[in-house]
Design a protein around this motif. Structure first.
Motif, PDB file in Angstrom:
ATOM      1  N   GLU A  70       1.330   3.794  -6.283  1.00  0.00           N
ATOM      2  CA  GLU A  70       0.905   2.447  -6.682  1.00  0.00           C
ATOM      3  C   GLU A  70      -0.044   1.837  -5.654  1.00  0.00           C
ATOM      4  O   GLU A  70      -1.098   1.282  -6.003  1.00  0.00           O
ATOM      5  CB  GLU A  70       2.130   1.551  -6.866  1.00  0.00           C
ATOM      6  N   PHE A  73       9.887   5.150   1.655  1.00  0.00           N
ATOM      7  CA  PHE A  73       9.023   4.879   0.512  1.00  0.00           C
ATOM      8  C   PHE A  73       9.438   5.778  -0.647  1.00  0.00           C
ATOM      9  O   PHE A  73       9.901   6.905  -0.445  1.00  0.00           O
ATOM     10  CB  PHE A  73       7.557   5.171   0.841  1.00  0.00           C
ATOM     11  N   ASP A  92       6.672   6.580  -6.242  1.00  0.00           N
ATOM     12  CA  ASP A  92       6.050   5.548  -7.078  1.00  0.00           C
ATOM     13  C   ASP A  92       5.311   4.518  -6.229  1.00  0.00           C
ATOM     14  O   ASP A  92       4.190   4.111  -6.563  1.00  0.00           O
ATOM     15  CB  ASP A  92       7.118   4.809  -7.895  1.00  0.00           C
ATOM     16  N   GLN A  93       5.923   4.097  -5.131  1.00  0.00           N
ATOM     17  CA  GLN A  93       5.295   3.096  -4.271  1.00  0.00           C
ATOM     18  C   GLN A  93       3.999   3.611  -3.660  1.00  0.00           C
ATOM     19  O   GLN A  93       2.988   2.907  -3.630  1.00  0.00           O
ATOM     20  CB  GLN A  93       6.251   2.691  -3.153  1.00  0.00           C
TER      21      GLN A  93
END
Length: 236
Positions: free
Chosen positions: A31, A24, A27-28
């Motif tokens: 989010e 991962f 940012d993921q």
């Protein structure tokens, strides 16, 4: 259902596992966490009933979650306003701030004034990695959260609480207990002291990883990013 809790050390190890072995990006994770927070708000109160959401963001990843939540809440029909007095230094936080500017989501320097105007507050100040004394302006914000009658949703852990031990015995934060907490991935140990509504959000892992780190994957339904749980259990 009752879920097992995880310690701050386990939460840190899990985070590192997601970023390394899990592939991962930061940012993921931010989010997905922010999306789960925004979805939780839709379950608590629709924008037609409580459109004005004040989001207090700290300088770390918890604050990033709050910035993402503000973007999604805007698209969901709410009117969020963001208190972000100390932006984080990571490049991702600057982009998240710019995305809100692009949409015209307002920021405020006066938390107390906006607290009087809002319908709900999102506490996205400090996450599971926080330690040390709380400094202003966040100390003043937490004091206001302890006194307000406005409903408060906290991200992962209530800010100023010890992640493993719960609320401080006295001083700042001792009287602060939000109405709702959205634990990310798994409830932290401090949730054993929490009596409000509890949700788990952030669909980052499957059962294999949960078994590796000793926690439970709650029964998410369909495309939901958050699920309400009745209580948390003792750590095993």
């Amino acid at each position: 259902m009752s879920l097992r809790t995880i310690s701050s050390a386990t939460a840190l190890a899990l985070d590192q596992h997601l970023l390394s072995t899990g592939s991962f990006s930061l940012d993921q994770l931010i989010e997905l966490a922010g999306l789960s927070i925004a979805q939780c708000m839709t379950l608590l109160s629709p924008p037609s009933k409580s459109p004005h959401i004040l989001i207090a963001c700290g300088p770390g990843n918890n604050g990033g979650d709050g910035l993402v939540a503000a973007r999604h809440l805007h698209h969901f029909g709410y009117r969020p306003i963001v208190f972000y007095p100390k932006p984080g230094s990571k490049e991702v936080y600057g982009r998240l701030r710019a995305q809100l500017d692009f949409l015209g989501v307002p920021f405020t320097d006066d938390f107390e004034v906006e607290l009087g105007r809002c319908d709900w507050v999102v506490d996205a100040i400090f996450g599971f990695s926080f330690s040390g004394p709380v400094r202003d302006p966040f100390g003043s914000v937490i004091a206001l959260l302890a006194e307000t009658t406005k409903p408060v949703l906290a991200v992962d852990v209530p800010s100023s609480w010890h992640v493993d031990l719960g609320p401080p015995a006295d001083g700042l934060g001792a009287a602060y207990s939000p109405d709702v907490v959205v634990s990310l991935t798994a409830p932290k140990e401090c949730m054993r002291a929490f009596k409000g509504r509890q949700f788990v959000g952030g669909r980052f892992v499957g059962q294999q990883v949960a078994d590796m780190f000793g926690f439970d994957v709650p029964p998410f339904k369909g495309c939901d990013q958050v699920v309400e749980v009745v209580a948390v259990g003792e750590r095993l």
